[in-house]
Design a protein around this motif. Structure first.
Motif, PDB file in Angstrom:
ATOM      1  N   ASP A 121      39.861  11.115 -53.958  1.00 66.05           N
ATOM      2  CA  ASP A 121      39.024  11.765 -54.978  1.00 66.05           C
ATOM      3  C   ASP A 121      39.865  12.794 -55.752  1.00 66.05           C
ATOM      4  O   ASP A 121      41.015  13.084 -55.380  1.00 66.05           O
ATOM      5  CB  ASP A 121      37.741  12.345 -54.380  1.00 66.05           C
ATOM      6  N   GLU A 154      29.426  13.049 -52.816  1.00 63.79           N
ATOM      7  CA  GLU A 154      28.601  11.941 -52.316  1.00 63.79           C
ATOM      8  C   GLU A 154      28.099  11.043 -53.462  1.00 63.79           C
ATOM      9  O   GLU A 154      27.908   9.844 -53.279  1.00 63.79           O
ATOM     10  CB  GLU A 154      27.407  12.541 -51.539  1.00 63.79           C
ATOM     11  N   SER A 171      39.229  16.033 -44.384  1.00 66.56           N
ATOM     12  CA  SER A 171      38.185  17.043 -44.119  1.00 66.56           C
ATOM     13  C   SER A 171      37.959  17.085 -42.607  1.00 66.56           C
ATOM     14  O   SER A 171      38.304  16.126 -41.899  1.00 66.56           O
ATOM     15  CB  SER A 171      36.878  16.685 -44.834  1.00 66.56           C
ATOM     16  N   THR A 185      43.274  23.900 -46.745  1.00 64.30           N
ATOM     17  CA  THR A 185      42.777  23.963 -48.134  1.00 64.30           C
ATOM     18  C   THR A 185      41.301  23.570 -48.241  1.00 64.30           C
ATOM     19  O   THR A 185      40.730  23.591 -49.330  1.00 64.30           O
ATOM     20  CB  THR A 185      43.596  23.015 -49.049  1.00 64.30           C
TER      21      THR A 185
END
Ligand SMILES: NC(=O)c1ccc[n+]([C@@H]2O[C@H](COP(=O)([O-])OP(=O)(O)OC[C@H]3O[C@@H](n4cnc5c(N)ncnc54)[C@H](O)[C@@H]3O)[C@@H](O)[C@H]2O)c1
Ligand SMILES: [Zn+2]
Length: 349
Positions: A42, A73, A130, A172
């Motif tokens: 992304d 999402e 993540s 980050t």
């Protein structure tokens, strides 16, 4: 480096190491003999990590192309998937090439589904960035996109060829997503590892990060054990849904706008424990959840949430299953009728 082997039908390894991103090409080369690696990511993650991954892949002889879509999402849908398929055609990608999912759970889920479907399947690598993706979504082979009618409604089981997990990328990650991921981390402690859970009770959102090298592999190992026992989610894998029955109801009640998934799961775990377990267990879990700025309750009346849990089951006349962790560190699947489920919340409500 920690190597967690996932012994499913198409077995693979999850490699956890700080800095593994810089040498991903070297690692992937040993596992996959692809000519082209298609990096799918992304826009946020692209700016931070795509160059590092691209350089390492090229240094190791791979041709690379990259597809970037807007984060969030809202991108995990058929439109983005169609664009990915077209991009793969345009770049003449074949079944002996490979996709690289570089990002959070959204990137992992849609890339995995593209890998399951394009040309009836080609290999893919997960590089989760993540916390949620590292401890949860990158392992286990569930891939999906959302429909306007609901989340994750179209998907496939497709295990990755390898998962490369670099805890350094979490430095980050915005705090809201760190908090969100902690909801799932606490879940792992509750369902399978009392020791992990009690450690979490002594850290907070900031100190916990010093222990990620131990915590992330611990969570992955738990997910591995559950997935290895029930690859296609027909039984025991259900324990990963602790807190999710009410959690999904909370997300839906607020139209997916107020509570992120991890927050809804945290409140869902607390509510089911409050109504179905001992007051001591409830208090310990509530304290833990709140240490990580996660909610232990929501303003919505619990009996309305219970009704939402039963809504789609009602038509099927089916029973409802929920997970209970009592004592902490164990998980039991309970199957009840809808009226029994509603009663749980009315009695003490
Ligand atoms: N397949 C499974 O088994 C499974 C399990 C749980 C959740 N999921 C899915 O995972 C998705 C949620 O995953 P998520 O929370 O990772 O969401 P996400 O992919 O949207 O990532 C969260 C945000 O963090 C950003 N980000 C990611 N890594 C970053 C980094 N290192 N630094 C800075 N920013 C970064 C992303 O751009 C995004 O804005 C949902 O779609 C859910 O359905 C799948
Ligand atoms: Zn979840």
């Amino acid at each position: 480096m920690q190597n967690i082997h996932v012994p499913v039908e198409n077995a693979y390894d999850v490699l956890v190491e700080r800095g593994i991103l810089q040498k991903c090409g070297e690692v992937i080369k040993k596992i996959i003999s692809a000519e082209t690696c298609v990096i799918i990511t992304d826009d946020n993650v692209d700016k931070l990590y795509a160059n590092t991954v691209e350089n390492s892949l090229r240094k190791n002889g791979f041709r690379t192309v990259k597809f970037v879509f807007p984060h969030g999402e809202a991108s995990k849908n058929a439109e983005t998937l169609q664009k990915i398929w077209s991009f793969l055609c345009l770049n003449e990608v074949t079944r002996s090439d490979c996709l690289i999912a570089l990002g959070g759970g959204v990137v992992g889920d849609i890339t995995g589904f593209a890998a399951a479907t394009f040309l009836r399947g080609l290999p893919y690598v997960q590089i989760p960035t993540s916390l949620l993706a590292q401890v949860d979504s990158s392992v286990g082979g569930k891939t999906a996109i959302d429909l306007p009618e609901g989340k994750n409604l179209v998907g496939a089981f497709k295990q990755p060829a390898v998962v490369l997990c670099d805890p350094d990328t979490l430095t980050t990650l915005p705090e809201t997503f760190l908090i969100d991921g902690m909801g799932e981390v606490i879940k792992y402690g509750m369902i399978a590892d009392a020791d992990l859970f009690h450690k979490l009770c002594s850290y907070d959102l900031y100190t916990v990060q010093e222990h990620f090298d131990e915590i992330i592999p611990a969570c992955i190992s738990i997910k591995r054990d559950v997935v290895a026992e029930d690859e296609f989610d027909t039984g025991r894998r259900m324990i990963l849904n602790f807190g999710h029955t009410l959690g999904h109801a909370i997300e839906a009640y607020y139209h997916y706008e107020t509570y992120t998934h991890g927050c809804a799961v945290a409140a869902g775990m607390c509510l089911i424990t409050k109504y179905c377990s001992s007051p001591e267990n409830y208090q310990v879990l509530k304290n833990c959840v709140e240490r990580y700025h996660l909610p232990s309750d929501v303003p919505a009346p619990v009996h309305e949430l219970a009704v939402l849990c039963g809504n789609d089951k009602k038509r099927a006349g089916a029973k409802l299953r929920y997970i209970l962790c009592s004592p902490i560190g164990t998980a039991e699947i309970r199957t009840v009728s809808l009226s029994e489920f509603y009663t749980l919340f009315e009695l003490k409500g």
